[in-house]
Design a protein around this motif. Structure first.
Motif, PDB file in Angstrom:
ATOM      1  N   VAL A  11      44.112  18.790  54.585  1.00 56.76           N
ATOM      2  CA  VAL A  11      44.851  17.826  53.763  1.00 56.76           C
ATOM      3  C   VAL A  11      45.693  16.915  54.650  1.00 56.76           C
ATOM      4  O   VAL A  11      45.721  15.696  54.459  1.00 56.76           O
ATOM      5  CB  VAL A  11      45.728  18.570  52.731  1.00 56.76           C
ATOM      6  CG1 VAL A  11      46.655  17.615  52.004  1.00 56.76           C
ATOM      7  CG2 VAL A  11      44.864  19.340  51.756  1.00 56.76           C
ATOM      8  N   ILE A  12      46.367  17.515  55.620  1.00 59.31           N
ATOM      9  CA  ILE A  12      47.204  16.732  56.543  1.00 59.31           C
ATOM     10  C   ILE A  12      46.326  15.769  57.351  1.00 59.31           C
ATOM     11  O   ILE A  12      46.645  14.592  57.513  1.00 59.31           O
ATOM     12  CB  ILE A  12      47.995  17.668  57.472  1.00 59.31           C
ATOM     13  CG1 ILE A  12      48.932  18.551  56.654  1.00 59.31           C
ATOM     14  CG2 ILE A  12      48.774  16.876  58.511  1.00 59.31           C
ATOM     15  CD1 ILE A  12      49.548  19.696  57.431  1.00 59.31           C
ATOM     16  N   ARG A  13      45.183  16.274  57.843  1.00 61.29           N
ATOM     17  CA  ARG A  13      44.276  15.456  58.627  1.00 61.29           C
ATOM     18  C   ARG A  13      43.730  14.290  57.807  1.00 61.29           C
ATOM     19  O   ARG A  13      43.668  13.153  58.276  1.00 61.29           O
ATOM     20  CB  ARG A  13      43.114  16.289  59.173  1.00 61.29           C
ATOM     21  CG  ARG A  13      42.202  15.484  60.109  1.00 61.29           C
ATOM     22  CD  ARG A  13      40.837  16.098  60.278  1.00 61.29           C
ATOM     23  NE  ARG A  13      40.173  16.438  59.018  1.00 61.29           N
ATOM     24  CZ  ARG A  13      39.569  15.562  58.218  1.00 61.29           C
ATOM     25  NH1 ARG A  13      39.567  14.289  58.503  1.00 61.29           N
ATOM     26  NH2 ARG A  13      38.985  15.964  57.112  1.00 61.29           N
ATOM     27  N   ALA A  14      43.344  14.567  56.565  1.00 66.24           N
ATOM     28  CA  ALA A  14      42.801  13.510  55.709  1.00 66.24           C
ATOM     29  C   ALA A  14      43.850  12.430  55.435  1.00 66.24           C
ATOM     30  O   ALA A  14      43.550  11.235  55.473  1.00 66.24           O
ATOM     31  CB  ALA A  14      42.296  14.101  54.397  1.00 66.24           C
ATOM     32  N   ILE A  21      46.724   7.340  61.402  1.00 69.92           N
ATOM     33  CA  ILE A  21      47.547   8.126  62.323  1.00 69.92           C
ATOM     34  C   ILE A  21      46.601   8.962  63.178  1.00 69.92           C
ATOM     35  O   ILE A  21      45.868   9.808  62.656  1.00 69.92           O
ATOM     36  CB  ILE A  21      48.532   9.032  61.557  1.00 69.92           C
ATOM     37  CG1 ILE A  21      49.406   8.187  60.633  1.00 69.92           C
ATOM     38  CG2 ILE A  21      49.374   9.852  62.513  1.00 69.92           C
ATOM     39  CD1 ILE A  21      50.227   9.010  59.638  1.00 69.92           C
ATOM     40  N   SER A  22      46.605   8.736  64.486  1.00 72.11           N
ATOM     41  CA  SER A  22      45.670   9.449  65.363  1.00 72.11           C
ATOM     42  C   SER A  22      46.308   9.724  66.725  1.00 72.11           C
ATOM     43  O   SER A  22      47.416   9.266  67.011  1.00 72.11           O
ATOM     44  CB  SER A  22      44.388   8.633  65.535  1.00 72.11           C
ATOM     45  OG  SER A  22      44.688   7.393  66.138  1.00 72.11           O
ATOM     46  N   GLY A  23      45.589  10.469  67.541  1.00 70.33           N
ATOM     47  CA  GLY A  23      46.031  10.753  68.907  1.00 70.33           C
ATOM     48  C   GLY A  23      47.376  11.470  68.948  1.00 70.33           C
ATOM     49  O   GLY A  23      47.625  12.396  68.181  1.00 70.33           O
ATOM     50  N   ASP A  24      48.222  11.024  69.881  1.00 70.59           N
ATOM     51  CA  ASP A  24      49.551  11.627  70.012  1.00 70.59           C
ATOM     52  C   ASP A  24      50.392  11.433  68.749  1.00 70.59           C
ATOM     53  O   ASP A  24      51.212  12.288  68.416  1.00 70.59           O
ATOM     54  CB  ASP A  24      50.296  11.054  71.219  1.00 70.59           C
ATOM     55  CG  ASP A  24      49.735  11.551  72.549  1.00 70.59           C
ATOM     56  OD1 ASP A  24      49.080  12.622  72.551  1.00 70.59           O
ATOM     57  OD2 ASP A  24      49.959  10.875  73.568  1.00 70.59           O
ATOM     58  N   PHE A  26      49.296  11.573  65.751  1.00 65.98           N
ATOM     59  CA  PHE A  26      48.898  12.630  64.823  1.00 65.98           C
ATOM     60  C   PHE A  26      49.559  13.949  65.204  1.00 65.98           C
ATOM     61  O   PHE A  26      50.015  14.698  64.331  1.00 65.98           O
ATOM     62  CB  PHE A  26      47.378  12.795  64.778  1.00 65.98           C
ATOM     63  CG  PHE A  26      46.957  13.952  63.918  1.00 65.98           C
ATOM     64  CD1 PHE A  26      47.102  13.895  62.542  1.00 65.98           C
ATOM     65  CD2 PHE A  26      46.447  15.102  64.481  1.00 65.98           C
ATOM     66  CE1 PHE A  26      46.739  14.968  61.733  1.00 65.98           C
ATOM     67  CE2 PHE A  26      46.066  16.180  63.686  1.00 65.98           C
ATOM     68  CZ  PHE A  26      46.221  16.113  62.312  1.00 65.98           C
ATOM     69  N   LYS A  27      49.619  14.250  66.492  1.00 70.59           N
ATOM     70  CA  LYS A  27      50.277  15.488  66.929  1.00 70.59           C
ATOM     71  C   LYS A  27      51.736  15.516  66.469  1.00 70.59           C
ATOM     72  O   LYS A  27      52.221  16.539  65.977  1.00 70.59           O
ATOM     73  CB  LYS A  27      50.187  15.637  68.443  1.00 70.59           C
ATOM     74  CG  LYS A  27      48.791  15.933  68.936  1.00 70.59           C
ATOM     75  CD  LYS A  27      48.757  16.014  70.453  1.00 70.59           C
ATOM     76  CE  LYS A  27      47.337  16.156  70.949  1.00 70.59           C
ATOM     77  NZ  LYS A  27      47.262  16.163  72.407  1.00 70.59           N
ATOM     78  N   LEU A  28      52.433  14.404  66.643  1.00 68.28           N
ATOM     79  CA  LEU A  28      53.829  14.328  66.189  1.00 68.28           C
ATOM     80  C   LEU A  28      53.920  14.396  64.666  1.00 68.28           C
ATOM     81  O   LEU A  28      54.775  15.091  64.111  1.00 68.28           O
ATOM     82  CB  LEU A  28      54.484  13.037  66.692  1.00 68.28           C
ATOM     83  CG  LEU A  28      54.840  13.006  68.163  1.00 68.28           C
ATOM     84  CD1 LEU A  28      55.303  11.604  68.552  1.00 68.28           C
ATOM     85  CD2 LEU A  28      55.913  14.032  68.475  1.00 68.28           C
ATOM     86  N   PHE A  29      53.042  13.661  63.995  1.00 63.02           N
ATOM     87  CA  PHE A  29      53.027  13.673  62.532  1.00 63.02           C
ATOM     88  C   PHE A  29      52.837  15.090  62.014  1.00 63.02           C
ATOM     89  O   PHE A  29      53.561  15.549  61.134  1.00 63.02           O
ATOM     90  CB  PHE A  29      51.903  12.766  62.013  1.00 63.02           C
ATOM     91  CG  PHE A  29      51.708  12.836  60.530  1.00 63.02           C
ATOM     92  CD1 PHE A  29      52.588  12.221  59.670  1.00 63.02           C
ATOM     93  CD2 PHE A  29      50.624  13.529  59.997  1.00 63.02           C
ATOM     94  CE1 PHE A  29      52.413  12.289  58.294  1.00 63.02           C
ATOM     95  CE2 PHE A  29      50.437  13.600  58.633  1.00 63.02           C
ATOM     96  CZ  PHE A  29      51.331  12.980  57.780  1.00 63.02           C
ATOM     97  N   ARG A  30      51.867  15.797  62.588  1.00 63.21           N
ATOM     98  CA  ARG A  30      51.593  17.172  62.152  1.00 63.21           C
ATOM     99  C   ARG A  30      52.788  18.083  62.427  1.00 63.21           C
ATOM    100  O   ARG A  30      53.152  18.904  61.584  1.00 63.21           O
ATOM    101  CB  ARG A  30      50.350  17.694  62.851  1.00 63.21           C
ATOM    102  CG  ARG A  30      49.934  19.042  62.332  1.00 63.21           C
ATOM    103  CD  ARG A  30      48.558  19.417  62.837  1.00 63.21           C
ATOM    104  NE  ARG A  30      48.271  20.770  62.418  1.00 63.21           N
ATOM    105  CZ  ARG A  30      47.782  21.710  63.209  1.00 63.21           C
ATOM    106  NH1 ARG A  30      47.506  21.426  64.458  1.00 63.21           N
ATOM    107  NH2 ARG A  30      47.563  22.907  62.752  1.00 63.21           N
TER     108      ARG A  30
END
Length: 61
Positions: A11-14, A21-24, A26-30
């Motif tokens: 769900v978070i990835r979608a 939101i991608s790459g670094d 995405f890591k921070l977002f997650r």
């Protein structure tokens, strides 16, 4: 059956994918999202615990 659980990774990835939101980022977002998700789950657990400890109101029977 159980209460709420953490949002699944998919769900978070979608969501991240839908919003570019991608790459670094995405890591921070997650990481930030998991902090918020854990805080929400703690709040819900405390709310449910408090509700379970409340004596039932006999006027509603």
């Amino acid at each position: 059956m159980g209460g709420e659980g953490p949002l699944p990774y998919m769900v978070i990835r979608a969501y991240a994918e839908d919003h570019g939101i991608s790459g670094d980022d995405f890591k921070l977002f997650r990481a930030f999202f998991k902090i918020l998700d854990n805080a929400w789950l703690s709040h819900v657990a405390e709310r449910d615990r408090a509700a379970a400890q409340q004596p039932s109101d006999p006027s509603h029977q």
